[in-house]
Enzyme design. Structure first.
Site, mmCIF file in Angstrom:
data_model
loop_
_atom_site.group_PDB
_atom_site.id
_atom_site.type_symbol
_atom_site.label_atom_id
_atom_site.label_comp_id
_atom_site.label_asym_id
_atom_site.label_seq_id
_atom_site.Cartn_x
_atom_site.Cartn_y
_atom_site.Cartn_z
ATOM 1 N N SER A 45 0.877 -1.158 0.000
ATOM 2 C CA SER A 45 0.000 0.000 0.000
ATOM 3 C C SER A 45 0.917 1.211 0.000
ATOM 4 C CB SER A 45 -0.898 -0.026 1.244
ATOM 5 O OG SER A 45 -1.897 0.952 1.107
ATOM 6 N N GLU A 46 0.769 2.101 -0.995
ATOM 7 C CA GLU A 46 1.805 3.117 -1.212
ATOM 8 C C GLU A 46 1.874 4.178 -0.123
ATOM 9 O OE1 GLU A 46 -0.689 2.499 -3.324
ATOM 10 O OE2 GLU A 46 -1.602 4.355 -4.075
ATOM 11 N N ASN A 47 0.915 4.180 0.792
ATOM 12 C CA ASN A 47 1.038 5.101 1.925
ATOM 13 C C ASN A 47 2.003 4.563 2.986
ATOM 14 O OD1 ASN A 47 -1.053 3.140 2.294
ATOM 15 N ND2 ASN A 47 -1.702 4.215 4.129
ATOM 16 N N SER A 87 8.515 4.358 0.055
ATOM 17 C CA SER A 87 7.461 3.614 -0.626
ATOM 18 C C SER A 87 7.556 3.791 -2.136
ATOM 19 C CB SER A 87 6.095 4.096 -0.119
ATOM 20 O OG SER A 87 5.075 3.345 -0.706
#
Lengths: 209, 237
Positions: A45-47, A87
């Protein structure tokens, strides 16, 4: 013809053992439900999370544990948190094996448009431009035509682009299509009950049969 | 021992002035500096340029400053959760620069790493590339185009961490880390609010995320609401 769950289930077959996978919002999120239990996969999840788990049970939600869609999530054994710069570092440096995302339009060259409709509300591109510019392996999950019945597989995108020459594969309710390096949508398979004529009718870009 | 602790958010933002550029941590409403945003509101600072991944929701986060017309320009990657934002943007009251999320994070990081520019492939061939220098590099075995993007140097960075000590060392929790680390690193002055402020020596130096050298003021926040945007559950088995 497949519904959105069917599209998600079909895409899940493309995920291989050991893959790190980034799932976009919408149909791509559903793919997580259909990944085979026989393989080991880590969802990014890119967060700032690798090893995303399922939604929590009610009462166990934690405001500090969310995914890129701002939904509450859990972690799995082996999970790791990191900052936003790292990320996208792992995305740019090709550590993520597969990116699955939705689209408004894809061109026969592999260009993708999925972030802006001029004249309407502009919500922003989020992480989509970074993902499509760097991912080696991008699968688009989308409906073959838009709500007005117009083809989303085009000779050239009409909407503002998210990225150029990046989409490798498209899964729609009608079938699975490879975007050829020389241009064109190559039919890989038609879903059950779908005819070639249906696909021809719904595809504006160059179809390779 | 260098002591950077101050008593509260208002004291911490004493030098923040109208018209300044401030980076504000958080992803959606996760990991936002709630106390510092409230202090910006109480001090009624105007004409702010805010760098933040999102713009809050109508009644929380940076949305509170938007409601009061305190923000002149917003630099963000995704602003879809905020009707007041949409209204101000369409009416031209608010200037908006949309930046790909990875580019945003990396420009912040570059500030903290002392690099004036970075090259990224995000946005090549799109309207994001307009007016930017494009260079071709051979990298990862292929020739590819990259955009030159400038590092951010905000006047202030306002961040939120889970724990911190009086020398400014910070530890985040879960996905509340998000943009806070890179922002803390690039602020000309960085202010951190933490859920728990401890004495130096309490936090294990092996497990600090942001070294205190990047942080100039620190205080323990209060009354954290930690609002959740999308409460999602799985059924009980």
């Amino acid at each position: 013809m497949l519904d959105k769950y069917g599209i998600a289930k079909r895409i899940a077959k493309e995920i291989q053992d050991g893959y790190y996978v980034n799932l976009g919002i919408g149909i791509p999120t559903l793919v997580a439900n259909y990944i085979s239990e026989d393989i080991n996969v880590m969802l990014q999840s890119e967060n700032g999370l690798l090893g995303m788990g399922p939604f929590p049970y009610e009462g166990e939600e934690d405001a500090d544990y969310i995914n890129a869609g701002k939904q509450t999530i859990t972690t799995l054994p082996g999970s790791v948190f990191f900052d936003s710069a790292m990320s996208f570092g792992m995305i740019r440096s090709r550590k993520i094996d597969l990116t699955i995302l939705g689209a408004m339009e894809v061109s026969e060259q592999g260009d993708i448009a999925n972030w802006k409709i001029p004249g309407k509300m502009v919500k922003g591109m989020g992480g989509a431009m970074d993902l499509v510019a760097s991912a080696q392996n991008i699968i688009v999950a989308m409906q073959h035509v838009n709500k007005a019945g117009e083809s989303k597989l085009l000779s050239a995108c009409t909407l503002p682009l998210t990225g150029i020459r990046c989409v490798k594969k498209i899964v729609t309710e009608l079938g699975v299509f490879d975007v050829l390096p020389q241009g064109g949508f190559k039919i890989v398979e038609l879903h059950e009950g779908v005819t070639l004529d249906q696909v021809r009718y719904s595809t504006q870009g160059k179809l390779v049969e | 021992m260098i002591n950077k602790s101050v008593s509260n958010a208002l004291e911490a933002i004493r030098e923040v002035k109208s018209g300044m550029t401030i980076a504000v941590g958080g992803f959606g409403l996760c990991g936002i500096p709630e106390n510092l945003i409230a202090a910006l509101m109480a001090k009624d600072l105007k004409e702010l340029t805010c760098i933040s991944n999102n713009a809050g929701v109508d009644d929380f986060g940076l949305g509170l400053l938007l409601q009061r017309r305190q923000i002149k320009k917003m630099i963000a990657s995704y602003v879809g959760e905020n009707a007041e934002f949409e209204r101000q943007m369409l009416s031209g009251e608010l200037e908006v620069e949309l930046v790909p999320q990875g580019t945003l994070a990396t420009r912040l990081m570059a500030g903290g790493y002392g690099l004036p520019v970075v090259y990224t492939p995000a946005g090549v061939g799109t309207e994001v590339a307009e007016g930017k220098e494009v260079r071709t590099f051979k990298f990862h075995g292929v020739e590819k185009e990259y955009l030159m993007e400038y590092a951010f140097e905000p006047d202030f960075a306002l961040v939120k961490a889970w724990k911190g000590d009086r020398t400014g060392n910070l530890i985040y929790r879960g996905t509340a880390q998000n943009f806070n680390h890179a922002m803390a690193m690039c602020g000309k002055i960085t202010i951190a609010e933490v859920e728990e402020l401890v004495e130096p020596g309490v936090l294990d130096p092996n497990f600090i995320h942001t070294p205190g050298v990047y942080v100039h003021r620190i205080f323990q926040g209060e009354n954290y609401e930690k609002r959740i945007e999308q409460r999602t559950f799985r059924p009980k088995e």
